[in-house]
Design a protein around this motif. Structure first.
Motif, PDB file in Angstrom:
ATOM      1  N   GLN A 321      30.006 -22.754 -53.118  1.00  0.00           N
ATOM      2  CA  GLN A 321      29.883 -22.150 -54.444  1.00  0.00           C
ATOM      3  C   GLN A 321      28.544 -22.456 -55.094  1.00  0.00           C
ATOM      4  O   GLN A 321      28.268 -21.988 -56.199  1.00  0.00           O
ATOM      5  N   THR A 322      27.704 -23.232 -54.420  1.00  0.00           N
ATOM      6  CA  THR A 322      26.359 -23.515 -54.912  1.00  0.00           C
ATOM      7  C   THR A 322      25.431 -22.371 -54.528  1.00  0.00           C
ATOM      8  O   THR A 322      25.318 -22.018 -53.357  1.00  0.00           O
ATOM      9  N   ILE A 323      24.794 -21.780 -55.516  1.00  0.00           N
ATOM     10  CA  ILE A 323      23.834 -20.687 -55.280  1.00  0.00           C
ATOM     11  C   ILE A 323      22.455 -21.304 -55.102  1.00  0.00           C
ATOM     12  O   ILE A 323      21.991 -22.074 -55.941  1.00  0.00           O
ATOM     13  N   LEU A 324      21.816 -20.963 -54.016  1.00  0.00           N
ATOM     14  CA  LEU A 324      20.526 -21.567 -53.655  1.00  0.00           C
ATOM     15  C   LEU A 324      19.451 -20.493 -53.623  1.00  0.00           C
ATOM     16  O   LEU A 324      19.674 -19.388 -53.127  1.00  0.00           O
ATOM     17  N   PHE A 345      21.920 -26.877 -39.228  1.00  0.00           N
ATOM     18  CA  PHE A 345      22.436 -25.633 -38.670  1.00  0.00           C
ATOM     19  C   PHE A 345      23.752 -25.960 -37.975  1.00  0.00           C
ATOM     20  O   PHE A 345      23.800 -26.729 -37.019  1.00  0.00           O
ATOM     21  N   LEU A 346      24.861 -25.376 -38.449  1.00  0.00           N
ATOM     22  CA  LEU A 346      26.186 -25.711 -37.939  1.00  0.00           C
ATOM     23  C   LEU A 346      26.900 -24.515 -37.328  1.00  0.00           C
ATOM     24  O   LEU A 346      28.124 -24.418 -37.331  1.00  0.00           O
ATOM     25  N   GLY A 347      26.125 -23.584 -36.769  1.00  0.00           N
ATOM     26  CA  GLY A 347      26.712 -22.417 -36.115  1.00  0.00           C
ATOM     27  C   GLY A 347      27.059 -21.331 -37.103  1.00  0.00           C
ATOM     28  O   GLY A 347      26.201 -20.510 -37.467  1.00  0.00           O
ATOM     29  N   PRO A 348      28.312 -21.287 -37.585  1.00  0.00           N
ATOM     30  CA  PRO A 348      28.695 -20.208 -38.494  1.00  0.00           C
ATOM     31  C   PRO A 348      28.054 -20.310 -39.874  1.00  0.00           C
ATOM     32  O   PRO A 348      28.058 -19.345 -40.627  1.00  0.00           O
ATOM     33  N   HIS A 349      27.513 -21.469 -40.231  1.00  0.00           N
ATOM     34  CA  HIS A 349      26.869 -21.593 -41.533  1.00  0.00           C
ATOM     35  C   HIS A 349      25.773 -22.650 -41.476  1.00  0.00           C
ATOM     36  O   HIS A 349      25.644 -23.403 -40.509  1.00  0.00           O
ATOM     37  N   THR A 363      25.055 -27.827 -50.282  1.00  0.00           N
ATOM     38  CA  THR A 363      25.218 -26.372 -50.297  1.00  0.00           C
ATOM     39  C   THR A 363      25.651 -25.898 -48.914  1.00  0.00           C
ATOM     40  O   THR A 363      25.357 -26.544 -47.906  1.00  0.00           O
ATOM     41  N   ARG A 364      26.349 -24.774 -48.888  1.00  0.00           N
ATOM     42  CA  ARG A 364      26.811 -24.224 -47.605  1.00  0.00           C
ATOM     43  C   ARG A 364      26.753 -22.706 -47.683  1.00  0.00           C
ATOM     44  O   ARG A 364      27.244 -22.111 -48.643  1.00  0.00           O
ATOM     45  N   GLY A 365      26.129 -22.073 -46.710  1.00  0.00           N
ATOM     46  CA  GLY A 365      26.040 -20.621 -46.713  1.00  0.00           C
ATOM     47  C   GLY A 365      25.467 -20.114 -45.415  1.00  0.00           C
ATOM     48  O   GLY A 365      25.298 -20.859 -44.447  1.00  0.00           O
ATOM     49  N   ASN A 366      25.154 -18.830 -45.372  1.00  0.00           N
ATOM     50  CA  ASN A 366      24.603 -18.235 -44.147  1.00  0.00           C
ATOM     51  C   ASN A 366      23.124 -17.917 -44.287  1.00  0.00           C
ATOM     52  O   ASN A 366      22.590 -17.096 -43.555  1.00  0.00           O
ATOM     53  N   GLN A 367      22.471 -18.577 -45.248  1.00  0.00           N
ATOM     54  CA  GLN A 367      21.049 -18.330 -45.423  1.00  0.00           C
ATOM     55  C   GLN A 367      20.235 -19.046 -44.340  1.00  0.00           C
ATOM     56  O   GLN A 367      20.764 -19.838 -43.567  1.00  0.00           O
ATOM     57  N   ARG A 368      18.964 -18.794 -44.328  1.00  0.00           N
ATOM     58  CA  ARG A 368      18.089 -19.429 -43.342  1.00  0.00           C
ATOM     59  C   ARG A 368      17.933 -20.917 -43.659  1.00  0.00           C
ATOM     60  O   ARG A 368      18.168 -21.366 -44.785  1.00  0.00           O
ATOM     61  N   LEU A 369      17.513 -21.673 -42.645  1.00  0.00           N
ATOM     62  CA  LEU A 369      17.204 -23.081 -42.851  1.00  0.00           C
ATOM     63  C   LEU A 369      15.959 -23.225 -43.718  1.00  0.00           C
ATOM     64  O   LEU A 369      14.955 -22.543 -43.502  1.00  0.00           O
ATOM     65  N   ILE A 370      16.029 -24.097 -44.688  1.00  0.00           N
ATOM     66  CA  ILE A 370      14.887 -24.377 -45.556  1.00  0.00           C
ATOM     67  C   ILE A 370      14.332 -25.740 -45.173  1.00  0.00           C
ATOM     68  O   ILE A 370      15.088 -26.709 -45.016  1.00  0.00           O
ATOM     69  N   ALA A 371      13.040 -25.836 -45.035  1.00  0.00           N
ATOM     70  CA  ALA A 371      12.416 -27.061 -44.546  1.00  0.00           C
ATOM     71  C   ALA A 371      12.641 -28.218 -45.516  1.00  0.00           C
ATOM     72  O   ALA A 371      12.654 -28.039 -46.741  1.00  0.00           O
TER      73      ALA A 371
END
Length: 394
Positions: A321-324, A345-349, A363-371
């Motif tokens: 529910q955290t918007i990043l 990176f945990l596969g599905p999210h 945070t948890r989502g399907n966005q790209r990895l941020i450095a």
């Protein structure tokens, strides 16, 4: 004392009332069970529990070791003797302290699957599955009908070809299926499950969970299911009773338990949460509330009528529910800046762990990895931020 009249309708009820298709299959009322430790200390393993199971429902008892869930299950089965309260199965009392009623386990019209499977090692798979039917008090079943019923159930759970094998020759997953077939063959309307998947690996557990749900939907039995695995509870339960210290801390649908926890205990036991402590500075009748935290004033939702302005509270919300965002979020009420400390990176999210002042935000989502080290903006919608008392009520 064993009540020899338990096959009759309870006093004040007619037999037709017991056939009500909407009546609870299991009813537990004000049940209490004490244990005494070696030093003499008294422990309430069950502390006034009341709950129902309706036809076709799976109710999951979820909680850590020592919370009372297994004692409650065993009390329903007749393997523990409660101190007070009442238990009804399909409308008839099987335990009632006020009347001195105690029905033995074999006459409670239920099936049970144990954590250890409890298979007879000297019996074949077929004979293990057939055992409840062969030894039923009534009605008696002919040999041909018995063979047909047992083979049908074995086929249903995927062990149809293993009838002549013995438990020692089977894998853990196969033994689990034998135990499940044995419970199903008796055609009980209530089945009790005591952590039946704890001894199989994750992949087999997932497969068995799907099979169990499929069979439950086909056969329409009701179930009381004990587990400490929150994923298992969410996947199987129509409702979940989260237990703590012998009491039901919260009872509701999996979605209610996850999205609308009523205490910190429930929120942290069922899934992971972000948490900010603070002081309630304002609340509206519609549930909107403002809390002063280390990050500033945050808006959330408070439905607990006992929480008042000035109280110590916590704001809880789920990582997903955290918007990043890389940049400022327009028109966001609860928005702050933070720095990425960890990226996973945990596969599905994807998960990011942020540092914002003295707070750690997940945070948890399907966005790209941020450095790591990147400055980001994050926010949470007020309806997702639950305002709860800082101290759980007991």
């Amino acid at each position: 004392m064993i009540d020899t009249k338990t096959m009759a309708a309870p006093e004040g009820q007619q037999p037709s009332e017991l056939a009500d298709e909407h009546a609870p299959v299991l009813r537990v009322q004000h049940l209490v069970k004490h244990f005494h430790r070696a030093g003499g200390a008294e422990v309430r393993a069950i502390d006034g529990v009341t709950l129902d199971i309706v036809p076709g429902e799976i109710l999951v008892l979820l909680g850590p070791s020592g919370c009372g869930k297994t004692t409650l299950l065993r009390s329903v089965a007749g393997l523990e003797s409660p101190d007070s309260g009442r238990i009804e199965i399909q409308g008839r009392p099987v335990y009632a302290s006020a009347q001195g009623t105690t029905v033995p386990p074999e006459r409670r019209r239920l099936s049970m699957i144990f954590q250890s499977y409890a298979l007879w090692p000297h019996m074949s798979v077929f004979d293990n599955v057939a055992y409840p039917v062969k030894h039923a008090v009534r009605p008696r079943v002919g040999r041909r009908e018995l063979t047909t019923r047992v083979q049908s159930v074995m086929d249903m759970v995927g062990i149809g070809e293993l009838g002549r094998q013995f438990p020692s020759q089977l894998s853990g997953g196969q033994q689990q299926r034998v135990a499940l077939a044995r419970a199903m063959v008796a055609e009980s309307q209530l089945v009790l499950f005591d952590e039946p998947m704890s001894n199989v690996d994750a992949k087999v557990r997932e497969q068995l969970r799907v099979e169990l749900l499929s069979m439950q939907q086909r056969l329409n039995f009701s179930a009381l299911y004990v587990t400490h695995d929150q994923g298992e509870a969410m996947g199987l339960g129509d409702r979940i009773a989260v237990m703590r210290d012998g009491r039901v801390a919260q009872l509701g649908s999996p979605q209610d338990i996850y999205e609308r926890p009523t205490s910190r205990y429930v929120a942290h036991f069922v899934g992971s949460s972000n948490e900010l402590t603070g002081t309630l500075v304002h609340r509206d009748p519609d549930g909107s509330a403002r809390v002063r935290t280390s990050l500033g004033v945050m808006t959330g939702t408070c439905i607990d009528p006992e929480v008042a302005v000035g109280d110590s509270v916590v704001l809880l919300w789920r990582p997903e529910q955290t918007i990043l965002s890389d940049s400022a979020l327009p028109h966001s009420i609860n928005e702050w800046e933070g720095q990425v400390e960890t990226a996973l990176f945990l596969g599905p999210h994807v998960e990011h762990i942020l540092c914002a002042g003295d707070a750690t935000i997940r945070t948890r989502g399907n966005q790209r990895l941020i450095a790591c080290g990147t400055r980001v903006h994050f926010s949470v919608r007020p309806e997702h931020a639950r305002v709860l008392p800082a101290a759980d009520r007991t």
